[in-house]
Motif scaffolding. Structure first.
Motif, PDB file in Angstrom:
ATOM      1  N   ASP A  36       2.028   7.462  -6.531  1.00 48.72           N
ATOM      2  CA  ASP A  36       2.870   6.504  -5.812  1.00 48.72           C
ATOM      3  C   ASP A  36       3.345   7.048  -4.474  1.00 48.72           C
ATOM      4  O   ASP A  36       3.707   6.274  -3.582  1.00 48.72           O
ATOM      5  CB  ASP A  36       4.071   6.113  -6.672  1.00 48.72           C
ATOM      6  CG  ASP A  36       3.657   5.269  -7.875  1.00 48.72           C
ATOM      7  OD1 ASP A  36       2.713   4.473  -7.739  1.00 48.72           O
ATOM      8  OD2 ASP A  36       4.273   5.415  -8.945  1.00 48.72           O
ATOM      9  N   ASN A  37       3.355   8.369  -4.339  1.00 50.03           N
ATOM     10  CA  ASN A  37       3.751   9.014  -3.074  1.00 50.03           C
ATOM     11  C   ASN A  37       2.732  10.094  -2.712  1.00 50.03           C
ATOM     12  O   ASN A  37       3.005  11.291  -2.860  1.00 50.03           O
ATOM     13  CB  ASN A  37       5.147   9.627  -3.194  1.00 50.03           C
ATOM     14  CG  ASN A  37       6.213   8.590  -3.461  1.00 50.03           C
ATOM     15  OD1 ASN A  37       6.509   7.752  -2.612  1.00 50.03           O
ATOM     16  ND2 ASN A  37       6.795   8.643  -4.661  1.00 50.03           N
ATOM     17  N   LYS A  49      -5.072   8.969  -3.664  1.00 49.19           N
ATOM     18  CA  LYS A  49      -5.009   7.572  -3.266  1.00 49.19           C
ATOM     19  C   LYS A  49      -3.658   6.960  -3.635  1.00 49.19           C
ATOM     20  O   LYS A  49      -2.967   7.453  -4.519  1.00 49.19           O
ATOM     21  CB  LYS A  49      -6.132   6.792  -3.956  1.00 49.19           C
ATOM     22  CG  LYS A  49      -7.525   7.307  -3.616  1.00 49.19           C
ATOM     23  CD  LYS A  49      -8.593   6.544  -4.385  1.00 49.19           C
ATOM     24  CE  LYS A  49      -9.974   7.084  -4.054  1.00 49.19           C
ATOM     25  NZ  LYS A  49     -11.044   6.384  -4.823  1.00 49.19           N
ATOM     26  N   HIS A  50      -3.304   5.886  -2.957  1.00 47.63           N
ATOM     27  CA  HIS A  50      -2.043   5.205  -3.227  1.00 47.63           C
ATOM     28  C   HIS A  50      -2.064   4.556  -4.614  1.00 47.63           C
ATOM     29  O   HIS A  50      -3.068   3.991  -5.038  1.00 47.63           O
ATOM     30  CB  HIS A  50      -1.773   4.134  -2.171  1.00 47.63           C
ATOM     31  CG  HIS A  50      -1.290   4.697  -0.876  1.00 47.63           C
ATOM     32  ND1 HIS A  50       0.030   5.024  -0.647  1.00 47.63           N
ATOM     33  CD2 HIS A  50      -1.966   5.000   0.260  1.00 47.63           C
ATOM     34  CE1 HIS A  50       0.159   5.499   0.584  1.00 47.63           C
ATOM     35  NE2 HIS A  50      -1.031   5.504   1.153  1.00 47.63           N
ATOM     36  N   ARG A  53       1.866   0.684  -7.486  1.00 53.15           N
ATOM     37  CA  ARG A  53       3.121   0.078  -7.061  1.00 53.15           C
ATOM     38  C   ARG A  53       3.067  -0.410  -5.620  1.00 53.15           C
ATOM     39  O   ARG A  53       3.725  -1.402  -5.281  1.00 53.15           O
ATOM     40  CB  ARG A  53       4.263   1.073  -7.247  1.00 53.15           C
ATOM     41  CG  ARG A  53       4.687   1.235  -8.703  1.00 53.15           C
ATOM     42  CD  ARG A  53       5.591   2.415  -8.888  1.00 53.15           C
ATOM     43  NE  ARG A  53       6.249   2.405 -10.187  1.00 53.15           N
ATOM     44  CZ  ARG A  53       6.757   3.459 -10.754  1.00 53.15           C
ATOM     45  NH1 ARG A  53       6.687   4.634 -10.155  1.00 53.15           N
ATOM     46  NH2 ARG A  53       7.334   3.372 -11.934  1.00 53.15           N
ATOM     47  N   SER A  54       2.322   0.260  -4.772  1.00 54.33           N
ATOM     48  CA  SER A  54       2.231  -0.157  -3.373  1.00 54.33           C
ATOM     49  C   SER A  54       0.963  -0.960  -3.079  1.00 54.33           C
ATOM     50  O   SER A  54       0.777  -1.425  -1.959  1.00 54.33           O
ATOM     51  CB  SER A  54       2.288   1.068  -2.452  1.00 54.33           C
ATOM     52  OG  SER A  54       1.238   1.966  -2.739  1.00 54.33           O
ATOM     53  N   HIS A  55       0.090  -1.095  -4.090  1.00 54.21           N
ATOM     54  CA  HIS A  55      -1.161  -1.836  -3.889  1.00 54.21           C
ATOM     55  C   HIS A  55      -1.434  -2.745  -5.090  1.00 54.21           C
ATOM     56  O   HIS A  55      -2.520  -2.745  -5.669  1.00 54.21           O
ATOM     57  CB  HIS A  55      -2.328  -0.866  -3.692  1.00 54.21           C
ATOM     58  CG  HIS A  55      -2.326  -0.166  -2.375  1.00 54.21           C
ATOM     59  ND1 HIS A  55      -1.418   0.815  -2.052  1.00 54.21           N
ATOM     60  CD2 HIS A  55      -3.112  -0.324  -1.278  1.00 54.21           C
ATOM     61  CE1 HIS A  55      -1.654   1.250  -0.823  1.00 54.21           C
ATOM     62  NE2 HIS A  55      -2.674   0.572  -0.335  1.00 54.21           N
ATOM     63  N   LYS A  56      -0.431  -3.518  -5.488  1.00 51.42           N
ATOM     64  CA  LYS A  56      -0.564  -4.334  -6.686  1.00 51.42           C
ATOM     65  C   LYS A  56      -1.684  -5.365  -6.592  1.00 51.42           C
ATOM     66  O   LYS A  56      -2.346  -5.671  -7.583  1.00 51.42           O
ATOM     67  CB  LYS A  56       0.762  -5.035  -6.983  1.00 51.42           C
ATOM     68  CG  LYS A  56       1.851  -4.095  -7.467  1.00 51.42           C
ATOM     69  CD  LYS A  56       3.124  -4.861  -7.821  1.00 51.42           C
ATOM     70  CE  LYS A  56       4.209  -3.924  -8.327  1.00 51.42           C
ATOM     71  NZ  LYS A  56       5.456  -4.625  -8.683  1.00 51.42           N
ATOM     72  N   SER A  57      -1.901  -5.927  -5.398  1.00 46.06           N
ATOM     73  CA  SER A  57      -2.860  -7.023  -5.264  1.00 46.06           C
ATOM     74  C   SER A  57      -4.311  -6.554  -5.271  1.00 46.06           C
ATOM     75  O   SER A  57      -5.197  -7.305  -5.657  1.00 46.06           O
ATOM     76  CB  SER A  57      -2.586  -7.805  -3.971  1.00 46.06           C
ATOM     77  OG  SER A  57      -2.746  -6.968  -2.838  1.00 46.06           O
ATOM     78  N   PHE A  59      -5.344  -3.176  -6.401  1.00 46.44           N
ATOM     79  CA  PHE A  59      -5.533  -1.901  -7.097  1.00 46.44           C
ATOM     80  C   PHE A  59      -6.718  -2.013  -8.059  1.00 46.44           C
ATOM     81  O   PHE A  59      -6.863  -3.028  -8.752  1.00 46.44           O
ATOM     82  CB  PHE A  59      -4.267  -1.528  -7.879  1.00 46.44           C
ATOM     83  CG  PHE A  59      -4.319  -0.154  -8.473  1.00 46.44           C
ATOM     84  CD1 PHE A  59      -4.003   0.955  -7.705  1.00 46.44           C
ATOM     85  CD2 PHE A  59      -4.700   0.036  -9.794  1.00 46.44           C
ATOM     86  CE1 PHE A  59      -4.055   2.229  -8.245  1.00 46.44           C
ATOM     87  CE2 PHE A  59      -4.756   1.303 -10.342  1.00 46.44           C
ATOM     88  CZ  PHE A  59      -4.433   2.401  -9.561  1.00 46.44           C
ATOM     89  N   GLN A  75       9.121   6.900 -15.955  1.00 42.93           N
ATOM     90  CA  GLN A  75       8.102   6.601 -14.948  1.00 42.93           C
ATOM     91  C   GLN A  75       6.748   6.336 -15.605  1.00 42.93           C
ATOM     92  O   GLN A  75       6.014   5.432 -15.201  1.00 42.93           O
ATOM     93  CB  GLN A  75       7.994   7.763 -13.953  1.00 42.93           C
ATOM     94  CG  GLN A  75       9.222   7.962 -13.087  1.00 42.93           C
ATOM     95  CD  GLN A  75       9.555   6.732 -12.257  1.00 42.93           C
ATOM     96  OE1 GLN A  75       8.672   6.083 -11.697  1.00 42.93           O
ATOM     97  NE2 GLN A  75      10.832   6.394 -12.186  1.00 42.93           N
TER      98      GLN A  75
END
Length: 216
Positions: A36-37, A49-50, A53-57, A59, A75
């Motif tokens: 996530d970070n 890779k990200h 949580r930041s690439h829900k659409s 991933f 978590q």
């Protein structure tokens, strides 16, 4: 583990390093690493890779199975809820596990650990280095048994509970969900949900504030 010799790893911190080591010893390849970070990843990890949580659409949920390499129980719980993927396991070759033991998907078992007859280990559990789970014990989903902790026979540990390093839980004790059992604590009696317990003998000192975050 599945027949697929590739695994995707979610998490790029210290805990993930140990899982990666276990997987490599077992002949598995880490095909992708997510966090996530990514900028805060451990220095040994490259090409992180990200996370979802930041690439829900967009991933890539489907594909090679995941292991969530995150030590924090909450978590790990949150990530597992979001990922729409299959999960694998990582079990160190030196772990001693009776054939009657059941171990569910997403769980990791580290070096020197022992799991005795008829124990049941849930999803996304961490059985950490040199820890022991004795006969007929039930370790529910998202539990973390820390290094050198001793879980005696017929113990039941609820979802999301953390058992600290070197803690001891005597036989037939039931520990509720989302508890924190401090390092070196000796648990002699049943513990209700969301309790924080320390000492020898273990005493409840407060409620775990995570109660406000989970509905599990």
């Amino acid at each position: 583990m599945s027949e697929n010799r590739e695994v995707r790893l979610y998490g790029a911190g210290g805990h993930s390093q140990v899982i990666q080591s276990v997987l490599k010893q077992n002949g598995y390849t880490i095909s992708d690493l997510f966090d996530d970070n990514p900028k805060n990843s451990h220095k040994l990890f490259k090409d992180v890779k990200h996370g979802v949580r930041s690439h829900k659409s967009n991933f890539p949920h489907q594909g090679v199975p995941f292991i969530i390499g995150v030590g924090d129980n909450y978590q790990r719980f949150e990530i597992a809820k979001i990922l729409k993927s299959e999960f694998s396991k990582a079990i160190h070759k030196s772990a001693i596990i009776d054939p009657s033991v059941s171990i569910d998907d997403g769980t990791v078992v580290y070096a020197g650990s022992t799991i005795q007859t008829n124990a049941s280990i849930g999803k996304h559990v961490i059985i950490n280095t040199m820890s022991s789970v004795d006969h007929d014990s039930i370790i529910q989903d998202f539990v973390h048994i820390s290094p050198n902790a001793t879980i005696c026979g017929l113990v039941n540990i609820g979802i999301g509970t953390h058992i600290g390093a070197g803690a001891v839980v005597i036989p037939q004790v039931k520990i509720g969900k989302w508890c924190i059992i401090g390092a070196g604590t000796v648990v002699l009696k049943d513990i209700p949900d969301y309790s924080v317990v320390v000492g020898n003998p273990g005493k409840i000192i407060k409620k775990n504030i995570i109660k406000n975050l989970v509905s599990a």
